[in-house]
Design a protein around this motif. Structure first.
Motif, PDB file in Angstrom:
ATOM      1  N   LEU A  20      54.059 -57.629  29.268  1.00 14.19           N
ATOM      2  CA  LEU A  20      52.682 -57.955  29.640  1.00 14.19           C
ATOM      3  C   LEU A  20      51.994 -56.758  30.298  1.00 14.19           C
ATOM      4  O   LEU A  20      50.826 -56.460  30.005  1.00 14.19           O
ATOM      5  CB  LEU A  20      52.665 -59.155  30.590  1.00 14.19           C
ATOM      6  N   GLY A  21      52.713 -56.067  31.190  1.00 17.28           N
ATOM      7  CA  GLY A  21      52.123 -54.908  31.840  1.00 17.28           C
ATOM      8  C   GLY A  21      51.811 -53.784  30.876  1.00 17.28           C
ATOM      9  O   GLY A  21      50.768 -53.129  30.975  1.00 17.28           O
ATOM     10  N   ALA A  22      52.706 -53.562  29.900  1.00 16.87           N
ATOM     11  CA  ALA A  22      52.470 -52.511  28.904  1.00 16.87           C
ATOM     12  C   ALA A  22      51.316 -52.878  27.983  1.00 16.87           C
ATOM     13  O   ALA A  22      50.479 -52.029  27.647  1.00 16.87           O
ATOM     14  CB  ALA A  22      53.742 -52.281  28.090  1.00 16.87           C
ATOM     15  N   LEU A  23      51.260 -54.131  27.568  1.00 15.02           N
ATOM     16  CA  LEU A  23      50.174 -54.562  26.685  1.00 15.02           C
ATOM     17  C   LEU A  23      48.813 -54.353  27.337  1.00 15.02           C
ATOM     18  O   LEU A  23      47.850 -53.942  26.683  1.00 15.02           O
ATOM     19  CB  LEU A  23      50.357 -56.034  26.311  1.00 15.02           C
ATOM     20  N   ASP A  24      48.732 -54.623  28.634  1.00 18.99           N
ATOM     21  CA  ASP A  24      47.442 -54.521  29.296  1.00 18.99           C
ATOM     22  C   ASP A  24      46.989 -53.093  29.520  1.00 18.99           C
ATOM     23  O   ASP A  24      45.859 -52.870  29.946  1.00 18.99           O
ATOM     24  CB  ASP A  24      47.465 -55.287  30.618  1.00 18.99           C
ATOM     25  N   GLN A  25      47.846 -52.121  29.242  1.00 13.73           N
ATOM     26  CA  GLN A  25      47.421 -50.734  29.296  1.00 13.73           C
ATOM     27  C   GLN A  25      46.835 -50.271  27.965  1.00 13.73           C
ATOM     28  O   GLN A  25      46.108 -49.278  27.916  1.00 13.73           O
ATOM     29  CB  GLN A  25      48.596 -49.841  29.690  1.00 13.73           C
ATOM     30  N   THR A  26      47.152 -50.969  26.872  1.00 15.25           N
ATOM     31  CA  THR A  26      46.703 -50.497  25.554  1.00 15.25           C
ATOM     32  C   THR A  26      45.980 -51.557  24.733  1.00 15.25           C
ATOM     33  O   THR A  26      45.362 -51.229  23.726  1.00 15.25           O
ATOM     34  CB  THR A  26      47.915 -49.997  24.734  1.00 15.25           C
ATOM     35  N   THR A 145      53.874 -51.141  24.295  1.00 15.07           N
ATOM     36  CA  THR A 145      52.815 -50.133  24.310  1.00 15.07           C
ATOM     37  C   THR A 145      52.332 -49.837  22.902  1.00 15.07           C
ATOM     38  O   THR A 145      51.127 -49.699  22.652  1.00 15.07           O
ATOM     39  CB  THR A 145      53.329 -48.849  24.975  1.00 15.07           C
ATOM     40  N   MET A 146      53.264 -49.752  21.965  1.00 15.94           N
ATOM     41  CA  MET A 146      52.893 -49.461  20.587  1.00 15.94           C
ATOM     42  C   MET A 146      52.066 -50.583  19.970  1.00 15.94           C
ATOM     43  O   MET A 146      51.063 -50.349  19.290  1.00 15.94           O
ATOM     44  CB  MET A 146      54.159 -49.238  19.751  1.00 15.94           C
ATOM     45  N   PHE A 147      52.473 -51.820  20.216  1.00 18.34           N
ATOM     46  CA  PHE A 147      51.812 -52.939  19.555  1.00 18.34           C
ATOM     47  C   PHE A 147      50.590 -53.445  20.315  1.00 18.34           C
ATOM     48  O   PHE A 147      49.925 -54.367  19.853  1.00 18.34           O
ATOM     49  CB  PHE A 147      52.813 -54.085  19.348  1.00 18.34           C
ATOM     50  N   GLY A 148      50.276 -52.845  21.462  1.00 15.96           N
ATOM     51  CA  GLY A 148      49.101 -53.260  22.212  1.00 15.96           C
ATOM     52  C   GLY A 148      47.811 -53.205  21.409  1.00 15.96           C
ATOM     53  O   GLY A 148      47.073 -54.196  21.336  1.00 15.96           O
ATOM     54  N   PRO A 149      47.473 -52.054  20.788  1.00 15.05           N
ATOM     55  CA  PRO A 149      46.239 -52.009  20.000  1.00 15.05           C
ATOM     56  C   PRO A 149      46.219 -53.003  18.847  1.00 15.05           C
ATOM     57  O   PRO A 149      45.177 -53.594  18.531  1.00 15.05           O
ATOM     58  CB  PRO A 149      46.211 -50.563  19.488  1.00 15.05           C
ATOM     59  N   LEU A 150      47.368 -53.214  18.202  1.00 16.12           N
ATOM     60  CA  LEU A 150      47.418 -54.172  17.097  1.00 16.12           C
ATOM     61  C   LEU A 150      47.204 -55.598  17.607  1.00 16.12           C
ATOM     62  O   LEU A 150      46.470 -56.385  16.992  1.00 16.12           O
ATOM     63  CB  LEU A 150      48.766 -54.073  16.381  1.00 16.12           C
ATOM     64  N   ALA A 151      47.829 -55.923  18.746  1.00 18.91           N
ATOM     65  CA  ALA A 151      47.646 -57.257  19.323  1.00 18.91           C
ATOM     66  C   ALA A 151      46.198 -57.468  19.740  1.00 18.91           C
ATOM     67  O   ALA A 151      45.621 -58.545  19.534  1.00 18.91           O
ATOM     68  CB  ALA A 151      48.582 -57.442  20.530  1.00 18.91           C
ATOM     69  N   GLY A 152      45.596 -56.434  20.341  1.00 20.95           N
ATOM     70  CA  GLY A 152      44.195 -56.550  20.730  1.00 20.95           C
ATOM     71  C   GLY A 152      43.290 -56.775  19.542  1.00 20.95           C
ATOM     72  O   GLY A 152      42.356 -57.592  19.602  1.00 20.95           O
ATOM     73  N   SER A 153      43.546 -56.066  18.453  1.00 27.33           N
ATOM     74  CA  SER A 153      42.733 -56.234  17.243  1.00 27.33           C
ATOM     75  C   SER A 153      42.855 -57.656  16.701  1.00 27.33           C
ATOM     76  O   SER A 153      41.856 -58.288  16.333  1.00 27.33           O
ATOM     77  CB  SER A 153      43.176 -55.218  16.184  1.00 27.33           C
ATOM     78  N   TRP A 154      44.074 -58.196  16.679  1.00 27.72           N
ATOM     79  CA  TRP A 154      44.264 -59.541  16.134  1.00 27.72           C
ATOM     80  C   TRP A 154      43.590 -60.589  17.016  1.00 27.72           C
ATOM     81  O   TRP A 154      42.934 -61.508  16.515  1.00 27.72           O
ATOM     82  CB  TRP A 154      45.755 -59.840  16.027  1.00 27.72           C
ATOM     83  N   LEU A 155      43.742 -60.454  18.345  1.00 27.57           N
ATOM     84  CA  LEU A 155      43.144 -61.437  19.252  1.00 27.57           C
ATOM     85  C   LEU A 155      41.620 -61.432  19.160  1.00 27.57           C
ATOM     86  O   LEU A 155      40.983 -62.488  19.170  1.00 27.57           O
ATOM     87  CB  LEU A 155      43.579 -61.145  20.692  1.00 27.57           C
ATOM     88  N   VAL A 156      41.023 -60.243  19.045  1.00 22.95           N
ATOM     89  CA  VAL A 156      39.569 -60.163  18.948  1.00 22.95           C
ATOM     90  C   VAL A 156      39.071 -60.793  17.652  1.00 22.95           C
ATOM     91  O   VAL A 156      38.073 -61.522  17.635  1.00 22.95           O
ATOM     92  CB  VAL A 156      39.116 -58.690  19.057  1.00 22.95           C
TER      93      VAL A 156
END
Length: 473
Positions: A20-26, A145-156
């Motif tokens: 969760l902490g890593a995801l919220d950085q990216t 950290t790697m999948f943060g941008p991908l997760a953000g794109s999917w959620l949006v």
């Protein structure tokens, strides 16, 4: 204090916290443009990123000291509680000012996750298993950290930007309840005279020094005038740093005992942390920028080209933990990791020079960098903990985490300046964007090679097999 009968459940929750902490950085890399359109206010959207980074870095050492004084479990639960409150406040924000402040609160909690999770591992597992467990935590952090941008794109796309924050609430609440029930409550460390306290003046000076210094590195994103950076922020950061060092030499219970750095093994671990921070962020900050701005790849496709880096990091972190458990010499492991990082940056420089239009060449060169970083992270954590006296274990674990973050922040700021100047000069010479970026990146990767050489030199200070330090200052 004894370990619980089955430490797997609390360990899984610690891993969840780091994810969760890593995801919220990216995760906001792809959600931020949507937030900028939908939220009212004229604050720069970049402050949403910088507020988290600033708050998270400032509190790292304080959490380490609090864990020594108050105990690890209550401090971990406090950090998680702040993170949950910040996440909920971010999701409910209606303008940019609110979400920037909420991100600072979120970072004030998330900044303690790495340090406190590593400390909690020592309460859950025997010494011979801790290296492998810490490596698994580092691998989980890297993958997230790697999948943060991908997760953000999917959620949006599937829901809304609010869910980039709301997703933390049920998962974080579950982790809080489980850890409150299952994590052992280790007694706080005590000094030799039986008393322990927080150096509040030192904490304020360190916070001011870090805040001013980090803001100076972020001035371009924050829209601050250059004279503020060159004058006020740099001067304030330097003055507070000197004041902090003066205070630490005179405080009865210093926030950061400077005597730690008199131990060669701990000084080496600190330098390795700085080197790994520069190396990591030199890759994750500039390679996607080149792929998108130079080669015109979509953000999602550019993110996938970082897969070899994260795959190598994950595999090497797990292997490094196992080698440490098998009593492999840490100095040899650190040298091998530094050599892999050096090879990676040399390969990256060759790739942008000879095959600038081939993103797969960059991807292949990132694999040994992941191997080097993954091999280095468990070494730094283990050496830092074992080189410090028991009463300073918390702050000793926190300092390399802070130095890794600072190394990344300052390294990226300096390398970005060099890259920008070189790209501008190449564009004035009528070169194309891809060619200009490729030329500038050679200086960036030279900086990464210098960081790898620093790590190789620092590895020479490491003992073959670090032993627990005796009690003392």
């Amino acid at each position: 204090m004894t370990a619980p009968a089955s430490p797997r459940l609390p360990f899984a929750m610690l891993m969840l916290l780091l994810v969760l902490g890593a995801l919220d950085q990216t995760i906001l890399a792809t959600a931020a443009p949507v937030m900028a359109r939908e939220l009212a206010g004229n604050w720069p959207i970049a402050w949403v990123f910088s507020a988290y980074l600033l708050a998270a870095t400032v509190v790292i050492t304080l959490y380490g000291r609090l864990a020594d004084v108050r105990g690890r479990k209550p401090v971990l639960l406090l950090a998680l509680g702040l993170f949950l409150l910040g996440s909920l406040a971010c999701a409910l924000a209606t303008d940019l000012r609110q979400i920037v402040l909420a991100r600072a609160l979120q970072g004030a909690g998330g900044g303690g996750f790495m340090t406190l999770s590593m400390l909690a591992v020592t309460d859950l597992f025997p010494a011979d298993e801790q290296g492998a467990r810490k490596a698994s935590l580092g691998a989980a952090y890297g993958l997230a950290t790697m999948f943060g941008p991908l997760a953000g794109s999917w959620l949006v796309q599937a829901l809304s930007w609010h869910w980039a924050f709301l997703v933390n609430v049920p998962l974080g609440a579950l982790a809080w309840v489980v850890l409150a029930r299952t994590l052992p409550a280790a007694p706080p460390a005590r000094t030799t005279d039986g008393r322990a306290s927080i150096d509040h003046a030192g904490a304020l000076l360190l916070a001011a020094a870090l805040a001013a210094s980090l803001l100076a590195t972020q001035h371009a994103r924050l829209g601050l005038p250059a004279w503020i950076t060159a004058g006020l922020l740099v001067a304030l950061g330097a003055a507070c740093t000197l004041g902090f060092l003066w205070r630490q030499r005179r405080a009865r219970q210093p926030l950061l005992p400077l005597s730690l750095f008199a131990r060669k093994a701990y000084a080496a671990a600190s330098l390795l942390a700085v080197a790994s921070g520069v190396a990591l962020y030199a890759a994750v900050a500039f390679v996607p920028q080149y792929l998108q701005a130079g080669l015109q790849l979509a953000p999602t496709r550019a993110a996938w080209h970082l897969a070899p880096l994260m795959a190598g990091l994950t595999a090497a972190a797990i292997a490094s933990g196992r080698l440490l458990r098998a009593q492999w010499p840490v100095a040899r492991l650190a040298r091998l990791a530094s050599a892999a990082m050096l090879l990676a940056f040399a390969s990256l420089a060759a790739a942008v020079r000879w095959w600038p239009q081939q993103p797969l060449a960059l991807s292949a060169a990132l694999a040994p960098l992941g191997l080097g970083l993954g091999g280095m992270f468990p070494v730094v954590s283990m050496v830092a903990q074992r080189a410090a006296p028991a009463q300073h274990t918390g702050v000793a674990t926190a300092v390399p985490v802070m130095l890794r973050s600072l190394g990344g922040a300052f390294g990226v700021a300096l390398l970005a300046l060099l890259l920008g100047q070189d790209v501008a000069a190449q564009m004035r010479a009528l070169h194309g964007a891809a060619e200009a970026y490729a030329h500038g990146l050679q200086q960036v990767f030279a900086g990464g090679m210098a960081a790898a050489l620093l790590g190789f030199g620092a590895a020479g200070w490491l003992p073959a097999r670090p032993r627990a330090a005796p009690a003392g200052p």
